[in-house]
Design an enzyme around this catalytic site. Structure first.
Site, PDB file in Angstrom:
ATOM      1  N   SER A 143       0.867  -1.189   0.000  1.00  0.00           N
ATOM      2  CA  SER A 143       0.000   0.000   0.000  1.00  0.00           C
ATOM      3  C   SER A 143       0.896   1.228   0.000  1.00  0.00           C
ATOM      4  CB  SER A 143      -0.854  -0.015   1.271  1.00  0.00           C
ATOM      5  OG  SER A 143      -1.524   1.205   1.448  1.00  0.00           O
ATOM      6  N   TYR A 156      -1.837  -0.725  10.564  1.00  0.00           N
ATOM      7  CA  TYR A 156      -2.023  -1.072   9.140  1.00  0.00           C
ATOM      8  C   TYR A 156      -0.731  -0.783   8.374  1.00  0.00           C
ATOM      9  CZ  TYR A 156      -3.928  -1.108   4.376  1.00  0.00           C
ATOM     10  OH  TYR A 156      -4.163  -1.381   3.047  1.00  0.00           O
TER      11      TYR A 156
HETATM   12  N1  LIG Z   1      -8.490  -0.358  -1.867  1.00  0.00           N
HETATM   13  C1  LIG Z   1      -7.448   0.362  -1.530  1.00  0.00           C
HETATM   14  O1  LIG Z   1      -7.493   1.601  -1.504  1.00  0.00           O
HETATM   15  C2  LIG Z   1      -6.152  -0.309  -1.190  1.00  0.00           C
HETATM   16  C3  LIG Z   1      -5.006   0.489  -1.118  1.00  0.00           C
HETATM   17  C4  LIG Z   1      -3.802  -0.110  -0.781  1.00  0.00           C
HETATM   18  C5  LIG Z   1      -3.743  -1.462  -0.533  1.00  0.00           C
HETATM   19  N2  LIG Z   1      -4.875  -2.220  -0.593  1.00  0.00           N
HETATM   20  C6  LIG Z   1      -4.775  -3.640  -0.301  1.00  0.00           C
HETATM   21  O2  LIG Z   1      -5.402  -4.365  -1.313  1.00  0.00           O
HETATM   22  C7  LIG Z   1      -5.774  -5.648  -0.836  1.00  0.00           C
HETATM   23  C8  LIG Z   1      -7.184  -5.981  -1.289  1.00  0.00           C
HETATM   24  O3  LIG Z   1      -8.081  -5.106  -0.657  1.00  0.00           O
HETATM   25  P1  LIG Z   1      -9.337  -4.433  -1.403  1.00  0.00           P
HETATM   26  O4  LIG Z   1      -9.081  -2.992  -1.466  1.00  0.00           O
HETATM   27  O5  LIG Z   1      -9.662  -5.174  -2.614  1.00  0.00           O
HETATM   28  O6  LIG Z   1     -10.471  -4.626  -0.270  1.00  0.00           O
HETATM   29  P2  LIG Z   1     -11.783  -5.541  -0.227  1.00  0.00           P
HETATM   30  O7  LIG Z   1     -12.696  -5.224  -1.350  1.00  0.00           O
HETATM   31  O8  LIG Z   1     -12.292  -5.408   1.168  1.00  0.00           O
HETATM   32  O9  LIG Z   1     -11.198  -7.000  -0.463  1.00  0.00           O
HETATM   33  C9  LIG Z   1     -10.474  -7.667   0.525  1.00  0.00           C
HETATM   34  C10 LIG Z   1     -10.393  -9.115   0.148  1.00  0.00           C
HETATM   35  O10 LIG Z   1      -9.606  -9.793   1.151  1.00  0.00           O
HETATM   36  C11 LIG Z   1     -10.303 -10.952   1.511  1.00  0.00           C
HETATM   37  N3  LIG Z   1     -10.008 -11.372   2.887  1.00  0.00           N
HETATM   38  C12 LIG Z   1     -10.097 -10.662   4.031  1.00  0.00           C
HETATM   39  N4  LIG Z   1      -9.784 -11.448   5.073  1.00  0.00           N
HETATM   40  C13 LIG Z   1      -9.498 -12.671   4.576  1.00  0.00           C
HETATM   41  C14 LIG Z   1      -9.107 -13.913   5.130  1.00  0.00           C
HETATM   42  N5  LIG Z   1      -8.961 -14.072   6.463  1.00  0.00           N
HETATM   43  N6  LIG Z   1      -8.899 -14.961   4.305  1.00  0.00           N
HETATM   44  C15 LIG Z   1      -9.067 -14.826   2.972  1.00  0.00           C
HETATM   45  N7  LIG Z   1      -9.412 -13.686   2.380  1.00  0.00           N
HETATM   46  C16 LIG Z   1      -9.631 -12.633   3.189  1.00  0.00           C
HETATM   47  C17 LIG Z   1     -11.785 -10.626   1.349  1.00  0.00           C
HETATM   48  O11 LIG Z   1     -12.511 -11.824   1.103  1.00  0.00           O
HETATM   49  P3  LIG Z   1     -13.469 -12.563   2.143  1.00  0.00           P
HETATM   50  O12 LIG Z   1     -14.021 -11.537   3.093  1.00  0.00           O
HETATM   51  O13 LIG Z   1     -14.519 -13.187   1.263  1.00  0.00           O
HETATM   52  O14 LIG Z   1     -12.610 -13.598   2.805  1.00  0.00           O
HETATM   53  C18 LIG Z   1     -11.749  -9.787   0.081  1.00  0.00           C
HETATM   54  O15 LIG Z   1     -11.802 -10.603  -1.060  1.00  0.00           O
HETATM   55  C19 LIG Z   1      -5.586  -5.588   0.679  1.00  0.00           C
HETATM   56  O16 LIG Z   1      -4.378  -6.235   1.020  1.00  0.00           O
HETATM   57  C20 LIG Z   1      -5.479  -4.109   0.960  1.00  0.00           C
HETATM   58  O17 LIG Z   1      -4.753  -3.821   2.126  1.00  0.00           O
HETATM   59  C21 LIG Z   1      -6.074  -1.664  -0.930  1.00  0.00           C
END
Ligand SMILES: NC(=O)c1ccc[n+]([C@@H]2O[C@H](COP(=O)([O-])OP(=O)(O)OC[C@H]3O[C@@H](n4cnc5c(N)ncnc54)[C@H](OP(=O)(O)O)[C@@H]3O)[C@@H](O)[C@H]2O)c1
Length: 247
Positions: A143, A156
């Site tokens: 991130s 985080y």
């Molecule tokens: N969106 C942003 O602005 C942003 C920025 C920087 C980094 N990121 C990173 O991008 C990654 C994806 O996040 P996102 O933005 O796509 O958010 P999101 O829409 O909330 O997706 C998160 C995903 O992680 C999965 N997850 C959470 N806990 C889990 C577990 N215990 N086992 C397996 N899967 C799990 C969720 O699936 P289930 O709940 O179905 O298990 C979901 O598919 C994360 O690592 C986040 O920190 C996001």
């Protein structure tokens, strides 16, 4: 001409929403076989049905990344079904931010378990196969918070700094096995991530910050860029943010 994506077997954790789901869609559209892992198996199945309906090859496996046995089962399923694993995308994560003084110890533990241990378990599950193949690509999701710390985001940011450190160590260690490594650090991208914030006032602030968030396809295109390079090109780091994002 080959896009260096067609036919690759790509395992994605956190594929049930947001960045993982967008990456699965674009990779499948470009001819990759995608192996989808997350806990919400209903969401995974409907994505798998959609991709199969468009001619894609995919399987969906219920996976909690805090359980090594389940991450191993996901990667083993990819290898048993398709004969190999070309790319492991350690994407699952959550962001329940709050100031340290609020002592949200359960949230700290969940972030450490999913954002750090989940990535380690993904590496542990994929690496033996990739070493044997003498080929592979591990993509970890950090991130902008893996590069910068802000008040309220210490834990985080610590987990995302850890992902950067793990990725850089991994990059150097896997050279003998011809394995590529990429760490992708997104800024604000419109996904369900803000829903993981448990403190109402912090959630409200984050919702405001995310008003400028860009679509999840931005992440998917970064994934495509890294994977599609010729095999002798190792794109190690990608950092992107919305043009309007200051932090
Ligand atoms: N969106 C942003 O602005 C942003 C920025 C920087 C980094 N990121 C990173 O991008 C990654 C994806 O996040 P996102 O933005 O796509 O958010 P999101 O829409 O909330 O997706 C998160 C995903 O992680 C999965 N997850 C959470 N806990 C889990 C577990 N215990 N086992 C397996 N899967 C799990 C969720 O699936 P289930 O709940 O179905 O298990 C979901 O598919 C994360 O690592 C986040 O920190 C996001």
């Amino acid at each position: 001409m080959s896009n260096n994506i067609q036919g690759k077997v790509v395992v994605i954790t956190g594929a049930s929403s947001g960045l993982g789901e967008a990456a699965a869609r674009l990779l499948s559209a470009q001819g990759a076989t995608v192996v989808l892992g997350a806990r919400r198996v209903d969401r995974l199945r409907s994505l798998a049905d959609e991709l199969t309906g468009s001619g894609g090859k995919t399987i969906a496996i219920a996976t909690d990344v805090t359980r090594y046995d389940q991450v191993k089962r996901l990667v083993d399923a990819a290898v048993h079904t398709y004969g190999r694993i070309d790319v492991m995308i350690n994407n699952a994560g959550l962001m329940p931010q709050s100031p340290l003084e609020r002592l949200k110890i359960d949230d700290w533990n969940r972030m450490i378990d999913v954002n750090i241990k989940g990535v380690l378990y993904g590496i542990a599950a994929a690496l033996p196969y990739m070493k044997q193949q003498k080929a592979g690509h591990i993509i970890n999701v950090s991130s902008v918070a893996g590069h910068k710390v802000r008040p309220g985001g210490a834990v985080y940011a610590a987990t995302k700094h850890a992902v950067l450190a793990l990725s850089d160590g991994l990059r150097q260690e896997v050279k003998p096995y011809n394995i590529r490594t990429t760490v992708i650090s997104p800024g604000a991208v419109a996904t369900e991530l803000p829903n993981s914030v448990t403190e109402p006032d912090i959630a409200e602030n984050i919702r405001k910050i995310y008003e400028i968030a860009i679509p999840a396809e931005s992440f998917a295109r970064a994934v495509i860029f890294a994977i599609s390079q010729p095999e002798d090109v190792d794109v190690n780091e990608i950092l992107f943010r919305p043009t309007r994002q200051e932090f």
